[in-house]
Every structure is written in C-alpha cells, then in structure tokens.
Design a protein around this motif. Structure first.
Motif, PDB file in Angstrom:
ATOM      1  N   ALA A 221       0.852  -1.190   0.000  1.00 40.33           N
ATOM      2  CA  ALA A 221       0.000   0.000   0.000  1.00 40.33           C
ATOM      3  C   ALA A 221       0.882   1.232   0.000  1.00 40.33           C
ATOM      4  O   ALA A 221       1.982   1.226   0.566  1.00 40.33           O
ATOM      5  N   TYR A 222       0.411   2.315  -0.624  1.00 36.01           N
ATOM      6  CA  TYR A 222       1.195   3.541  -0.745  1.00 36.01           C
ATOM      7  C   TYR A 222       0.401   4.746  -0.246  1.00 36.01           C
ATOM      8  O   TYR A 222      -0.767   4.931  -0.597  1.00 36.01           O
ATOM      9  N   GLY A 223       1.075   5.560   0.568  1.00 37.57           N
ATOM     10  CA  GLY A 223       0.512   6.828   1.003  1.00 37.57           C
ATOM     11  C   GLY A 223       1.318   7.966   0.408  1.00 37.57           C
ATOM     12  O   GLY A 223       2.559   7.973   0.494  1.00 37.57           O
ATOM     13  N   ALA A 224       0.653   8.932  -0.213  1.00 38.61           N
ATOM     14  CA  ALA A 224       1.349  10.001  -0.932  1.00 38.61           C
ATOM     15  C   ALA A 224       1.665  11.184  -0.018  1.00 38.61           C
ATOM     16  O   ALA A 224       0.875  11.536   0.858  1.00 38.61           O
ATOM     17  N   GLY A 225       2.839  11.789  -0.237  1.00 35.54           N
ATOM     18  CA  GLY A 225       3.193  13.036   0.421  1.00 35.54           C
ATOM     19  C   GLY A 225       2.697  14.214  -0.393  1.00 35.54           C
ATOM     20  O   GLY A 225       2.336  14.078  -1.570  1.00 35.54           O
ATOM     21  N   SER A 226       2.700  15.396   0.217  1.00 34.94           N
ATOM     22  CA  SER A 226       2.155  16.570  -0.468  1.00 34.94           C
ATOM     23  C   SER A 226       3.148  17.185  -1.467  1.00 34.94           C
ATOM     24  O   SER A 226       2.741  17.831  -2.428  1.00 34.94           O
ATOM     25  N   LYS A 227       4.440  16.993  -1.251  1.00 35.43           N
ATOM     26  CA  LYS A 227       5.447  17.616  -2.113  1.00 35.43           C
ATOM     27  C   LYS A 227       5.717  16.762  -3.345  1.00 35.43           C
ATOM     28  O   LYS A 227       5.474  15.548  -3.355  1.00 35.43           O
ATOM     29  N   ASP A 228       6.233  17.423  -4.389  1.00 43.38           N
ATOM     30  CA  ASP A 228       6.606  16.719  -5.619  1.00 43.38           C
ATOM     31  C   ASP A 228       8.111  16.794  -5.806  1.00 43.38           C
ATOM     32  O   ASP A 228       8.712  17.884  -5.729  1.00 43.38           O
TER      33      ASP A 228
END
Length: 389
Positions: A221-228
């Motif tokens: 499972a993957y949780g995304a961060g806000s930065k790119d």
C-alpha cells in the motif's frame, strides 16, 4: 502477519501514514468522520482522500485542510481534550502516547517541563487529525494483533521555516523522537520527516530493522506526500506473511519478597499495559527459607529497557536478570470475526486460530468478547462459552 513501514525513499508524515492505511483497506468515509470530529477539539478541518500518481506510483493522498486556527494548547489541556473524545480506549491511549513522545521531545529541546510545553505545529488541528486518524485506522485493520517493523527513515536535508524560526533538517524535535532509531539524510534538500509522522512511527513499530527480513509479500500500500520531487514521494506499507516460524524475545526476571498481593496484582497489570508480551508470577522459597515470588516477564527487545525501568520503579528491586535473544516457536495465527445472536441481540466474537503446517491446531474465542457478552446479556460466562462454538 508482519506489516513493514518503509520510509526509506521519501520519509514519513501523519497524512502519508493515513493514506497508506486507507490504501491497505481502512474505511476512508469513517476515517474522515473520525478525523474531522477529533480535530474539532483544537480547530475545524476538512479531510479528503484522493488516489493520485507520484512519479509513476499510484498512491492514496490524505489532504487535511485547516479551516480555522484556534490558539495553541498546552500539553496537559490537549490530554484532557483527547480523554474527553468518544473514541475506543485503545485509540485514545495510543494517541496520547504519541503526543507524549512529541511533548517530551519539545520539552527536551526547549528546556521546559511538560506542564510548560505550549504546542505549536504538533498542537494544531491537522496534527490531532493525523495522530488520531492514523491510530484509528491502525486499530480498525487489527494491526495491533500483528508485528510492525520499521525501516530507516529518510529525513531529507537543508533548512525549514518553523514557528521557532529557521531550523536545520531534521529539526531538533525529530532528532529527539528518533533517538536510538535508524534514519538517514537525503535524498533531497527538503524536510521529509515530520515530528508527527516520526512519533506515530516510533509508537507503532515493534522493531526497527535496517533491511526487510525474510517474508512472503501479500500486499503493498502507498501513502502520498504533499510535495513533488523527481522521485516518487510515497510511504510504502508492506503486508507480509512470515517465512520463519520463530521469534526472538527477552526474558526479564526478579525475585520479590516485600510486596503485598495487591501490589503484585497492580504490577502484573501495569507491565501488560506497558507492552509486556506475557507476565507470570510463581511462588518460590528464597534464601533463609523466606517465601517470595518469581516475577517473569516476556518482552520484545524494543520494550525491554522500558519494562526493566518500570520493574525497578514499582518493586524497588536491587537486581533484575535479563536473558536476551531467546528463541521461541510460534504457530501461525489468524483472527476471524463471527456473529452470534444471543438473547435477541447480535454480538461479534473474535476467534484466534492457530496453524501448524497448514493444519488448524487451535480455535478459541477471545476472552474479552465473551466477558462483554456475559456482562451485557446477564448470562454466566460458562453459559456464553457453551453458546459460542
């Protein structure tokens, strides 16, 4: 089953943990309700979940928007507010443990007592939402019944602007929270590890390893961060089955001859509450033919020092024996919920099922569920056990 928290690539934050837990199966609608309601003790927030792509990796993004900002709260005030929430006691206790980790880190950095700590970032409504949301999702997936392994955290680099001014990355509070844990700098000049994320990680992990142990991978499972960044800014959770059916534990022992029965009973409960895997107390005859008790505690290595200090504090013992790295055989375990109709009311009972070589060797209902049914129905515990088969 083992859950591996992998923050090696892009660090860790509260909303990344929540996103990964939703991607693993936590109910996002219920979680949104819990987070928005809980954060209201500090300030109003709006929570949304979106499936997004981070440099080729599909991940769940948890966005927490602060709609208003109330004055920051003191640590003790925050504790009272969380205790007043209508949440499961385990959720509240674990959430308070996480905030205590952050408070202790802040107190160490600023040279103040817990009573004086005035939360800034960690006291904001989004942090309350992140902590309680992460913990609620963790329990909703029954992850407390399984082993949690953490891999080294990428903390980033450079500097970051905070309420305390411009600080180097990792910020001092993160360093305090990650004391004795594995972390590494980079891979970018940016803050990757937040105090909230690190405190959740430190509280939930049973063990910290440098590499992934031998496992059979079941799900990622993957949780995304806000930065790119130029690399995927995601936190990875690996759900796996253990290959090796063995476990390493530490055994802690001490002789007791000066505590009352009530004090020994209290010690028993406190040790279990603080994370002991098992506690036993055996009557013994000590030197000079004195009657006493042998206290034996089974502990995971990550909890050993904490439990030893607790035993010293509660017993006043002058010596404690520790036998490290004892191997114990473990059957495979699975928890299955079944529904029963008793006295006109529906109850859910959790069964612990044990397997050896693929064969069921044990299938027993959890005592706490039977106790609840007996208490609510008025039936004897013996009668409830007869009905639950």
């Amino acid at each position: 089953m083992t859950i591996i928290i992998d923050p090696q690539g892009s660090g860790i934050s509260g909303n990344m943990i929540i996103g990964a837990l939703v991607d693993l199966g936590a109910d996002e609608n219920k979680l949104k309700e819990i987070m928005e309601k809980s954060a209201g003790i500090v300030g109003k927030v709006e929570v949304n979940f979106d499936k997004i792509n981070k440099n080729g990796i599909d991940a769940m993004y948890c966005h927490v928007e602060m709609l208003d900002k109330k004055s920051h709260v003191h640590y003790n005030e925050l504790v009272d507010k969380i205790n007043g929430l209508d949440l499961d006691e385990d959720v509240k206790k674990t959430s308070l443990n996480i905030f205590k980790r952050m408070a202790l880190a802040e107190s160490k950095v600023h040279g103040k007592s817990l009573d004086e700590i005035h939360f800034h970032e960690v006291g904001a409504s989004d942090a309350v939402a992140d902590v309680i949301g992460s913990v609620w999702a963790y329990y909703s997936l029954n992850l407390d019944e399984h082993k949690i392994i953490g891999l080294p955290i990428a903390v980033g680099g450079g500097c970051v602007k905070t309420s305390h001014g411009i600080l180097p990355v990792p910020v001092p509070a993160v360093l305090e929270i990650l004391k004795d844990l594995n972390f590494k700098g980079g891979p970018v000049s940016s803050e990757l590890a937040t105090p909230t994320g690190c405190a959740i990680y430190a509280e939930l992990c049973d063990e910290i390893k440098e590499f992934i142990p031998p496992v059979k991978m079941d799900e990622v499972a993957y949780g995304a961060g806000s930065k790119d960044f130029e690399h995927p800014n995601v936190l990875r959770l690996i759900k796996s089955s253990d290959i090796n059916e063995s476990d390493e534990i530490d055994v802690i022992e001490t002789n007791i001859d000066h505590l009352t029965g009530e004090e020994i009973g209290y010690l028993f409960d406190v040790l279990l509450d603080e994370g002991a895997s098992d506690v036993s107390i055996t009557p013994i005859i000590m030197k000079k033919n004195r009657q006493g008790s042998l206290l034996k505690v089974i502990s995971r290595k990550s909890k050993r020092d904490e439990l030893v200090n607790l035993i010293f504090k509660e017993t006043g013992s002058l010596g404690i024996r520790i036998t490290p790295n004892i191997h114990r055989g473990l059957s495979k375990r699975e928890f299955v919920k079944k529904s029963y109709e008793i006295e006109g009311k529906s109850y859910e009972v959790t069964f612990k099922i044990g397997y050896v070589n693929g064969e069921v060797i044990s299938e027993r209902p959890e005592y706490e569920d039977l106790k609840k049914i007996a208490s609510e129905s008025g039936l004897s515990l013996r009668k409830v056990k007869e009905l639950i088969k």
